[in-house]
Enzyme design. Structure first.
Site, mmCIF file in Angstrom:
data_model
loop_
_atom_site.group_PDB
_atom_site.id
_atom_site.type_symbol
_atom_site.label_atom_id
_atom_site.label_comp_id
_atom_site.label_asym_id
_atom_site.label_seq_id
_atom_site.Cartn_x
_atom_site.Cartn_y
_atom_site.Cartn_z
ATOM 1 N N HIS A 231 20.327 -33.997 -12.257
ATOM 2 C CA HIS A 231 20.259 -32.931 -11.267
ATOM 3 C C HIS A 231 21.573 -32.175 -11.156
ATOM 4 O O HIS A 231 21.582 -30.956 -10.994
ATOM 5 C CB HIS A 231 19.774 -33.389 -9.893
ATOM 6 C CG HIS A 231 19.423 -32.171 -9.070
ATOM 7 N ND1 HIS A 231 18.243 -31.477 -9.257
ATOM 8 C CD2 HIS A 231 20.122 -31.458 -8.179
ATOM 9 C CE1 HIS A 231 18.236 -30.413 -8.492
ATOM 10 N NE2 HIS A 231 19.360 -30.368 -7.820
ATOM 11 N N TYR A 235 23.477 -27.636 -11.660
ATOM 12 C CA TYR A 235 24.515 -26.825 -10.990
ATOM 13 C C TYR A 235 25.647 -26.497 -11.951
ATOM 14 O O TYR A 235 26.344 -25.503 -11.750
ATOM 15 C CB TYR A 235 24.995 -27.511 -9.701
ATOM 16 C CG TYR A 235 23.819 -27.669 -8.765
ATOM 17 C CD1 TYR A 235 23.240 -26.547 -8.172
ATOM 18 C CD2 TYR A 235 23.218 -28.902 -8.551
ATOM 19 C CE1 TYR A 235 22.106 -26.664 -7.391
ATOM 20 C CE2 TYR A 235 22.093 -29.022 -7.754
ATOM 21 C CZ TYR A 235 21.537 -27.891 -7.179
ATOM 22 O OH TYR A 235 20.411 -27.999 -6.420
ATOM 23 N N HIS A 382 9.150 -23.700 -12.044
ATOM 24 C CA HIS A 382 10.411 -23.846 -11.297
ATOM 25 C C HIS A 382 11.619 -23.714 -12.222
ATOM 26 O O HIS A 382 12.548 -22.970 -11.946
ATOM 27 C CB HIS A 382 10.412 -25.200 -10.574
ATOM 28 C CG HIS A 382 11.757 -25.613 -10.054
ATOM 29 N ND1 HIS A 382 12.390 -24.935 -9.043
ATOM 30 C CD2 HIS A 382 12.598 -26.627 -10.413
ATOM 31 C CE1 HIS A 382 13.559 -25.513 -8.795
ATOM 32 N NE2 HIS A 382 13.713 -26.533 -9.612
ATOM 33 N N ARG A 445 2.188 -30.982 -17.429
ATOM 34 C CA ARG A 445 3.113 -30.463 -18.437
ATOM 35 C C ARG A 445 3.305 -31.529 -19.513
ATOM 36 O O ARG A 445 2.884 -32.667 -19.351
ATOM 37 C CB ARG A 445 4.435 -30.081 -17.787
ATOM 38 C CG ARG A 445 5.275 -31.239 -17.277
ATOM 39 C CD ARG A 445 6.644 -30.716 -16.847
ATOM 40 N NE ARG A 445 7.496 -31.742 -16.299
ATOM 41 C CZ ARG A 445 8.803 -31.809 -16.511
ATOM 42 N NH1 ARG A 445 9.402 -30.908 -17.269
ATOM 43 N NH2 ARG A 445 9.540 -32.747 -15.965
HETATM 44 FE FE1 HAS Z 1 15.326 -27.959 -9.632
HETATM 45 C C1 HAS Z 1 13.152 -30.120 -11.236
HETATM 46 C C2 HAS Z 1 14.708 -29.479 -6.641
HETATM 47 C C3 HAS Z 1 17.543 -25.828 -8.057
HETATM 48 C C4 HAS Z 1 16.417 -26.863 -12.706
HETATM 49 N N1 HAS Z 1 14.848 -28.406 -11.602
HETATM 50 C C5 HAS Z 1 13.922 -29.310 -12.037
HETATM 51 C C6 HAS Z 1 13.893 -29.309 -13.478
HETATM 52 C C7 HAS Z 1 14.856 -28.406 -13.894
HETATM 53 C C8 HAS Z 1 15.441 -27.844 -12.693
HETATM 54 C C9 HAS Z 1 15.232 -28.084 -15.333
HETATM 55 O O1 HAS Z 1 13.366 -32.011 -5.630
HETATM 56 C C10 HAS Z 1 12.945 -30.116 -14.355
HETATM 57 C C11 HAS Z 1 13.577 -31.384 -14.857
HETATM 58 C C12 HAS Z 1 12.604 -32.155 -15.729
HETATM 59 O O2 HAS Z 1 12.491 -31.814 -16.915
HETATM 60 O O3 HAS Z 1 11.944 -33.058 -15.235
HETATM 61 N N2 HAS Z 1 15.959 -27.680 -7.691
HETATM 62 C C13 HAS Z 1 15.564 -28.392 -6.620
HETATM 63 C C14 HAS Z 1 16.207 -27.868 -5.422
HETATM 64 C C15 HAS Z 1 16.998 -26.822 -5.826
HETATM 65 C C16 HAS Z 1 16.854 -26.731 -7.256
HETATM 66 C C17 HAS Z 1 16.040 -28.353 -4.027
HETATM 67 N N3 HAS Z 1 16.702 -26.612 -10.247
HETATM 68 C C18 HAS Z 1 17.514 -25.850 -9.440
HETATM 69 C C19 HAS Z 1 18.380 -25.032 -10.251
HETATM 70 C C20 HAS Z 1 18.062 -25.331 -11.566
HETATM 71 C C21 HAS Z 1 17.004 -26.318 -11.543
HETATM 72 C C22 HAS Z 1 19.419 -24.089 -9.696
HETATM 73 C C23 HAS Z 1 18.640 -24.806 -12.838
HETATM 74 C C24 HAS Z 1 19.629 -23.961 -12.913
HETATM 75 N N4 HAS Z 1 14.145 -29.488 -9.051
HETATM 76 C C25 HAS Z 1 14.069 -29.985 -7.776
HETATM 77 C C26 HAS Z 1 13.209 -31.178 -7.782
HETATM 78 C C27 HAS Z 1 12.763 -31.362 -9.088
HETATM 79 C C28 HAS Z 1 13.366 -30.290 -9.863
HETATM 80 C C29 HAS Z 1 12.850 -32.033 -6.658
HETATM 81 C C30 HAS Z 1 11.858 -32.485 -9.607
HETATM 82 C C31 HAS Z 1 10.467 -32.029 -9.650
HETATM 83 C C32 HAS Z 1 9.593 -33.109 -10.251
HETATM 84 O O4 HAS Z 1 8.799 -33.685 -9.511
HETATM 85 O O5 HAS Z 1 9.694 -33.407 -11.452
HETATM 86 C C33 HAS Z 1 17.901 -25.986 -4.915
HETATM 87 O O6 HAS Z 1 19.224 -26.030 -5.370
HETATM 88 C C34 HAS Z 1 17.433 -24.571 -4.804
HETATM 89 C C35 HAS Z 1 18.209 -23.800 -3.753
HETATM 90 C C36 HAS Z 1 17.986 -22.332 -3.868
HETATM 91 C C37 HAS Z 1 17.546 -21.553 -2.890
HETATM 92 C C38 HAS Z 1 17.333 -20.072 -3.167
HETATM 93 C C39 HAS Z 1 18.311 -19.163 -2.467
HETATM 94 C C40 HAS Z 1 17.902 -17.740 -2.726
HETATM 95 C C41 HAS Z 1 18.565 -16.854 -3.489
HETATM 96 C C42 HAS Z 1 18.044 -15.472 -3.792
HETATM 97 C C43 HAS Z 1 17.553 -14.758 -2.602
HETATM 98 C C44 HAS Z 1 17.065 -13.392 -3.004
HETATM 99 C C45 HAS Z 1 16.261 -12.685 -2.253
HETATM 100 C C46 HAS Z 1 15.814 -11.345 -2.721
HETATM 101 C C47 HAS Z 1 15.764 -13.166 -0.930
HETATM 102 C C48 HAS Z 1 17.198 -22.081 -1.568
HETATM 103 C C49 HAS Z 1 19.874 -17.190 -4.101
HETATM 104 C C50 HAS Z 1 16.641 -10.285 -2.051
HETATM 105 C C51 HAS Z 1 16.166 -8.959 -2.478
HETATM 106 C C52 HAS Z 1 17.011 -7.965 -2.866
HETATM 107 C C53 HAS Z 1 16.448 -6.660 -3.237
HETATM 108 C C54 HAS Z 1 18.445 -8.138 -2.951
#
Ligand code: HAS
Length: 554
Positions: A231, A235, A382, A445
């Site tokens: 995990h 980051y 995701h 998957r």
């Molecule tokens: Fe994840 C599985 C939880 C972030 C990558 N993640 C994965 C896997 C990968 C991955 C590769 O809790 C699969 C691994 C595998 O092969 O088994 N992940 C999270 C959580 C976050 C998170 C809580 N993941 C990432 C990031 C990755 C990444 C960053 C790569 C760079 N993830 C999980 C969990 C799994 C998981 C479980 C396991 C699932 C399973 O069961 O197998 C957090 O860090 C995310 C926080 C981000 C936010 C978003 C903030 C919003 C932003 C943009 C806002 C824009 C707006 C639009 C509103 C809360 C920054 C504005 C509009 C305009 C016009 C300006």
């Protein structure tokens, strides 16, 4: 040398080579991605079956897992690691005005390239169909693990170069705050070292003995250490992308970042909480007490918070810049953004896509909801929106600048540049939403036969087909980028890269150091947090006694 200038020839050479390796990995990994999505779409041709028919000497199923391993390793490991070391070599001297030791650059490059070649041989030959998560007891050829270990150790040597450059800068600038773009690089490599330590331990303790000597190993022990790394790894990918957002968004708008303090708080939180959260990948694993999983769920929400701070900081900077450019009313600033700049467009579309991937991350991290989505195509959606877009699209878009400033080449087919982020973003939105829907319907998957021997539920068919169309759209965006990148290197007009280069102190120089600049203190707190988060699960595992099983060939 003139004040405010620095020679960067050695770092630039290193960055040019590593970034070419990174995008070669994008090209090859992308080809496997296209093969895969077509083959995994119901009623579309199974291209691995076609290859089997052509007599490549392996079954369609075996070729699928071989291709999936190549896709994951090339994109999630080779592309990201090589690009990040290259970008960091480019930025470090330009931001700090201090060089990285050439001997470390050379040693790191040699180790990383040799490691990648060894692992690639094992994968291409079909000796290591273990996927990029390489869980035991399924075991691959020793070359795969030795190659992976060399690649990681090479990146450690580079990290040592970054840390030494930082210490030199600190000695020369006591009392000065760390410039935000370098704080990002530093954070990324601190997270990387903390993440890869448990991985190196388990590869040496379990994987290599299982592979070389045929020793039995405990599957849960391997998974526990893998996810301790796995995990935090995400980051290591994300923080350099965020660093580019913090650097380039204000620069393009001609205003300061909304809050440098908030940016540093975000980096400090990434250092603190990136590592002690791996159990959220193991909610469904038996043998780990739910209390430890709960503790790491809480910490997962802590590590999600710096991304939300980043969202606030970037949107506030966009509003500040848009208003400074004449935007009025509630949303008028949105229309005053430099949307015609393909780099800016790419970075902001990557950032918006991170909203999509981040929200699904929070859903993954909820114990109950994880049971619905775990190991389904939801997770594929995701990680293509997070690493596959927030990170990779940012890297591709910023490379339009590197082509000029690092490679000294004019971009070819300039008018097509906005098509890269637009196609990637649109395709990825379609792909991810369709894969989320299929995942909620239970579509798994990592299975070579998506039809379950012809018994495929009707609910999976349409979303998987729509997802595949989305994938074709972003693949075209990627293809245009690769043509532009390699085409510019081969045929772009030459632009002289003048040495020494001016330091990137834009848009305003760093102020005085605060508690947030006391990196050693933050690292110490992170180590304590890791001990708290993992000691219970480790005592439970070793207290119960390991249950080794013999290695299984894929
Ligand atoms: Fe994840 C599985 C939880 C972030 C990558 N993640 C994965 C896997 C990968 C991955 C590769 O809790 C699969 C691994 C595998 O092969 O088994 N992940 C999270 C959580 C976050 C998170 C809580 N993941 C990432 C990031 C990755 C990444 C960053 C790569 C760079 N993830 C999980 C969990 C799994 C998981 C479980 C396991 C699932 C399973 O069961 O197998 C957090 O860090 C995310 C926080 C981000 C936010 C978003 C903030 C919003 C932003 C943009 C806002 C824009 C707006 C639009 C509103 C809360 C920054 C504005 C509009 C305009 C016009 C300006």
């Amino acid at each position: 040398m003139e004040a405010g200038k620095v020679y960067t020839a050695r770092e630039d050479w290193y960055a040019r080579v590593t970034i070419v390796v990174a995008f070669t990995a994008l090209l090859l990994g992308g080809i496997f991605g296209v093969l895969q999505v077509i083959s995994r779409t119901p009623y579309w041709p199974n291209l691995y079956g076609v290859l089997q028919g052509l007599g490549v000497g392996a079954s369609a199923d075996e070729l699928y897992y071989r291709g999936l391993t190549a896709h994951g390793v090339l994109l999630a490991v080779v592309l990201t690691t090589f690009y990040i070391v290259g970008l960091s070599a480019y930025l470090t001297p330009r931001v700090l005005g201090v060089n990285i030791k050439p001997v470390l650059l050379n040693a790191s490059l040699a180790m990383m390239v040799v490691g990648t070649v060894l692992a690639a041989i094992a994968i291409v030959m079909g000796w290591a169909n273990v996927l990029y998560t390489f869980y035991l007891p399924i075991v691959g050829h020793p070359l795969f693990y030795i190659g992976a270990a060399l690649l990681i150790l090479g990146s450690w040597v580079f990290a040592a170069g970054v840390f030494i450059a930082y210490l030199e800068w600190r000695r020369a600038n006591p009392g000065l705050g760390i410039p935000v773009p370098f704080f990002g690089i530093l954070t990324s490599f601190i997270v990387w070292i903390m993440a890869t330590t448990p991985l190196v331990f388990i590869v040496l303790k379990n994987h290599i003995p299982a592979s070389v000597l045929g020793w039995s190993t405990d599957a849960l022990e391997t998974r526990l250490f893998f996810w301790w790394f796995g995990h935090a790894l995400v980051y290591f990918w994300l923080v350099p992308a965020i660093t580019l957002w913090y650097y380039y968004v204000p620069k393009a708008l001609g205003v300061p970042l909304f809050s440098e303090t908030m940016a540093k708080v975000a980096f400090a939180l990434f250092i603190l909480a990136s590592t002690p959260v791996g159990l959220h990948h193991q909610f469904t694993d038996p043998g780990v007490n739910p209390y430890f999983k709960y503790l790491q769920t809480v910490l997962t929400l802590v590590v999600a918070s710096p991304s939300m701070l980043t969202a606030f900081n970037i949107i506030a900077t966009m509003e500040r810049g848009g208003r400074a450019r004449g935007g009025e009313g509630l949303l008028g600033w949105l229309f005053k953004q430099p949307w015609r700049d393909p780099v800016y467009l790419g970075l902001i579309l990557a950032f918006i896509t991170f909203g999509n991937g981040g929200i699904t991350g929070i859903i993954n991290a909820s114990y109950q909801l994880n049971n619905v989505v775990h190991n389904t195509t939801w997770v594929v959606g995701h990680f293509h929106t997070t690493v596959g877009t927030a990170v990779v699209l940012t890297f591709m878009a910023y490379t339009f600048i590197l082509l000029r400033d690092l490679y000294g080449r004019e971009l070819i087919l300039k008018r097509l540049a906005p098509a890269v982020p637009l196609l990637w973003f649109t395709g990825m939105m379609v792909f991810s939403v369709a894969y989320y829907i299929a995942g909620i319907e239970g579509s798994p998957r990592r299975t070579s036969d998506v039809t379950y021997g012809g018994m495929i539920p009707a609910e999976w068919v349409l979303p998987l087909q729509v997802g595949a169309i989305g994938a074709m759209v972003f693949a075209v965006g990627g293809l245009i980028f690769l043509i532009q990148f390699f085409g510019s290197l081969a045929a772009g007009a030459r632009i002289p890269v003048v040495q020494p280069v001016t330091l990137m102190l834009n848009p305003h120089p760093p102020g005085k150091a605060t508690v947030l600049d006391r990196v050693a203190l933050i690292v110490a707190a992170a180590i304590i947090l890791n001990i708290i988060a993992y000691s219970g699960a480790l005592i439970e595992l070793y207290g119960r006694g390991l249950q080794p099983v013999p290695p299984v060939l894929p």
